[in-house]
Design an enzyme around this catalytic site. Structure first.
Site, PDB file in Angstrom:
ATOM      1  N   ASP A  93       4.909  12.221  -4.401  1.00 56.10           N
ATOM      2  CA  ASP A  93       3.826  13.143  -4.115  1.00 56.10           C
ATOM      3  C   ASP A  93       4.096  13.666  -2.691  1.00 56.10           C
ATOM      4  O   ASP A  93       4.834  13.032  -1.933  1.00 56.10           O
ATOM      5  CB  ASP A  93       2.511  12.359  -4.178  1.00 56.10           C
ATOM      6  CG  ASP A  93       1.322  13.181  -3.780  1.00 56.10           C
ATOM      7  OD1 ASP A  93       1.057  14.199  -4.440  1.00 56.10           O
ATOM      8  OD2 ASP A  93       0.649  12.818  -2.789  1.00 56.10           O
ATOM      9  N   LEU A  94       3.529  14.797  -2.327  1.00 56.15           N
ATOM     10  CA  LEU A  94       3.849  15.372  -1.011  1.00 56.15           C
ATOM     11  C   LEU A  94       2.760  15.085   0.025  1.00 56.15           C
ATOM     12  O   LEU A  94       2.948  14.289   0.951  1.00 56.15           O
ATOM     13  CB  LEU A  94       4.091  16.875  -1.173  1.00 56.15           C
ATOM     14  CG  LEU A  94       4.524  17.657   0.052  1.00 56.15           C
ATOM     15  CD1 LEU A  94       5.807  17.117   0.658  1.00 56.15           C
ATOM     16  CD2 LEU A  94       4.730  19.138  -0.305  1.00 56.15           C
ATOM     17  N   ASP A  95       1.598  15.718  -0.170  1.00 57.00           N
ATOM     18  CA  ASP A  95       0.509  15.565   0.799  1.00 57.00           C
ATOM     19  C   ASP A  95      -0.038  14.138   0.752  1.00 57.00           C
ATOM     20  O   ASP A  95      -0.504  13.681  -0.289  1.00 57.00           O
ATOM     21  CB  ASP A  95      -0.595  16.580   0.464  1.00 57.00           C
ATOM     22  CG  ASP A  95      -1.815  16.411   1.349  1.00 57.00           C
ATOM     23  OD1 ASP A  95      -1.650  15.989   2.509  1.00 57.00           O
ATOM     24  OD2 ASP A  95      -2.931  16.696   0.889  1.00 57.00           O
ATOM     25  N   THR A 101      -0.715  16.919   5.318  1.00 53.69           N
ATOM     26  CA  THR A 101      -1.221  18.292   5.356  1.00 53.69           C
ATOM     27  C   THR A 101      -2.722  18.341   5.056  1.00 53.69           C
ATOM     28  O   THR A 101      -3.328  19.401   5.150  1.00 53.69           O
ATOM     29  CB  THR A 101      -0.450  19.185   4.357  1.00 53.69           C
ATOM     30  OG1 THR A 101      -0.099  18.412   3.221  1.00 53.69           O
ATOM     31  CG2 THR A 101       0.814  19.725   4.983  1.00 53.69           C
ATOM     32  N   LYS A 132      -8.435  15.225  -1.905  1.00 52.17           N
ATOM     33  CA  LYS A 132      -7.034  14.793  -1.801  1.00 52.17           C
ATOM     34  C   LYS A 132      -6.401  14.641  -3.178  1.00 52.17           C
ATOM     35  O   LYS A 132      -6.931  13.952  -4.039  1.00 52.17           O
ATOM     36  CB  LYS A 132      -6.937  13.495  -1.011  1.00 52.17           C
ATOM     37  CG  LYS A 132      -7.227  13.714   0.459  1.00 52.17           C
ATOM     38  CD  LYS A 132      -6.974  12.480   1.289  1.00 52.17           C
ATOM     39  CE  LYS A 132      -7.222  12.801   2.763  1.00 52.17           C
ATOM     40  NZ  LYS A 132      -7.188  11.605   3.596  1.00 52.17           N
ATOM     41  N   SER A 145       4.292  17.266  -6.838  1.00 49.50           N
ATOM     42  CA  SER A 145       3.081  17.593  -6.067  1.00 49.50           C
ATOM     43  C   SER A 145       2.220  18.637  -6.782  1.00 49.50           C
ATOM     44  O   SER A 145       2.740  19.478  -7.506  1.00 49.50           O
ATOM     45  CB  SER A 145       3.503  18.148  -4.700  1.00 49.50           C
ATOM     46  OG  SER A 145       2.415  18.766  -4.047  1.00 49.50           O
ATOM     47  N   ALA A 146       0.917  18.589  -6.509  1.00 47.37           N
ATOM     48  CA  ALA A 146      -0.001  19.591  -7.059  1.00 47.37           C
ATOM     49  C   ALA A 146       0.055  20.893  -6.262  1.00 47.37           C
ATOM     50  O   ALA A 146      -0.425  21.932  -6.719  1.00 47.37           O
ATOM     51  CB  ALA A 146      -1.426  19.043  -7.024  1.00 47.37           C
ATOM     52  N   LYS A 196      -2.733  16.325 -12.287  1.00 46.80           N
ATOM     53  CA  LYS A 196      -2.882  14.867 -12.322  1.00 46.80           C
ATOM     54  C   LYS A 196      -4.377  14.573 -12.542  1.00 46.80           C
ATOM     55  O   LYS A 196      -5.195  15.306 -11.995  1.00 46.80           O
ATOM     56  CB  LYS A 196      -2.439  14.245 -10.990  1.00 46.80           C
ATOM     57  CG  LYS A 196      -0.981  14.512 -10.633  1.00 46.80           C
ATOM     58  CD  LYS A 196      -0.707  14.132  -9.166  1.00 46.80           C
ATOM     59  CE  LYS A 196       0.627  14.668  -8.695  1.00 46.80           C
ATOM     60  NZ  LYS A 196       0.868  14.483  -7.265  1.00 46.80           N
ATOM     61  N   GLU A 214       2.530   7.565  -4.515  1.00 45.17           N
ATOM     62  CA  GLU A 214       1.289   8.346  -4.581  1.00 45.17           C
ATOM     63  C   GLU A 214       0.232   7.845  -3.600  1.00 45.17           C
ATOM     64  O   GLU A 214       0.208   6.657  -3.275  1.00 45.17           O
ATOM     65  CB  GLU A 214       0.688   8.247  -5.998  1.00 45.17           C
ATOM     66  CG  GLU A 214       0.939   9.435  -6.884  1.00 45.17           C
ATOM     67  CD  GLU A 214       0.250  10.720  -6.438  1.00 45.17           C
ATOM     68  OE1 GLU A 214      -0.646  10.653  -5.569  1.00 45.17           O
ATOM     69  OE2 GLU A 214       0.603  11.788  -6.956  1.00 45.17           O
ATOM     70  N   ASP A 215      -0.645   8.759  -3.172  1.00 41.40           N
ATOM     71  CA  ASP A 215      -1.765   8.349  -2.310  1.00 41.40           C
ATOM     72  C   ASP A 215      -3.112   8.656  -2.952  1.00 41.40           C
ATOM     73  O   ASP A 215      -4.142   8.550  -2.288  1.00 41.40           O
ATOM     74  CB  ASP A 215      -1.689   9.076  -0.955  1.00 41.40           C
ATOM     75  CG  ASP A 215      -2.051  10.541  -1.082  1.00 41.40           C
ATOM     76  OD1 ASP A 215      -1.597  11.189  -2.059  1.00 41.40           O
ATOM     77  OD2 ASP A 215      -2.810  11.046  -0.233  1.00 41.40           O
TER      78      ASP A 215
END
Ligand code: B16
Ligand code: MG
Length: 213
Positions: free
Chosen positions: A10-12, A18, A46, A115-116, A146, A170-171
């Site tokens: 996942d990115l953020d 971000t 988030k 990522s979304a 997701k 993932e967060d």
């Protein structure tokens, strides 16, 4: 556990923080609409898609709009968000991210983004992360957000790996659910209940060690 051959990120919230820029842009939109949007309110956004985030924000303000107006509001928020992104660089990377990516790739692990965010290409370029991935799957590629596993299944497919051979970082709760449904090894980064169904929980990348044995 099956032999791990790929890592999906996942990115953020996992590689880069971000969320603070999303917050500034959403807060600005809320102000313009006449209400306050707090940091606590922002937690619920988030990992959530852009339009779903807008719905949550509007419910905080007790407002409803037609679809066309909602699209315009989301576009406005995104333009402010992109303005903030234009100013970011590699200093925005979360702790030990670059070392982990280098190490995994040196171990022969294939890597992908899941990522979304539709702004993924810009974020990867600005932070210099784009050199570390064999595939990128983001909000521009998938139709189901997701906790649907689409983003990770597509990532595995692009890497040429079976879901069982993938681990996911993932967060968010929805992201962990997506990874579990995909049949992948899920790793939660953080310290909230969102990680209770993950296969592994770490506070951040400094606690990640590979190979597992
Ligand atoms: P955009 P992730 C998510 O990124 C963010 O966590 C979430 O806050 C945001 O609404 C979503 O991307 C969509 O982002 O508006 O840039 O398309 O955690 O999936 O990497
Ligand atoms: Mg995230």
């Amino acid at each position: 556990m099956q032999k791990i051959k790929a890592a999906l990120f996942d990115l953020d919230g996992v590689l880069v923080d971000t969320a603070k820029y999303h917050y500034l842009a959403w807060k600005r939109l809320a102000r313009e609409l006449g209400f306050e949007f707090t940091k606590e309110d922002n937690e619920a956004l988030k990992g959530v898609s852009r339009m779903k985030s807008l719905d949550i924000l509007l419910s905080v303000g007790g407002l409803t709009f037609d679809e066309e107006t909602k699209k315009q509001l989301a576009t406005k928020k995104n333009a402010w968000y992109v303005e903030y992104l234009e100013g970011i660089d590699e200093s925005e990377l979360l702790k030990n991210v670059e070392n982990t990516l280098k190490h995994l790739r040196a171990c022969g692990i294939r890597t992908a983004i899941g990522s979304a965010s539709k702004n993924t290409p810009l974020i990867l370029k600005k932070t210099g992360l784009d050199q570390y991935f064999d595939a990128v799957v983001d909000g521009n590629d998938v139709s189901k957000a997701k906790p649907d596993p689409e983003v990770f299944l597509l990532g595995a497919q692009r890497l040429g790996c079976a879901p069982k051979e993938c681990m996911v970082f993932e967060d968010s709760l929805a992201g962990i659910q997506a990874a579990n449904t995909a049949g992948m090894f899920s790793i939660y980064l953080g310290s909230t209940d969102a990680g209770s169904n993950a296969d592994m929980v770490i506070r951040d990348m400094t606690e990640f060690h590979f190979p597992f044995e």
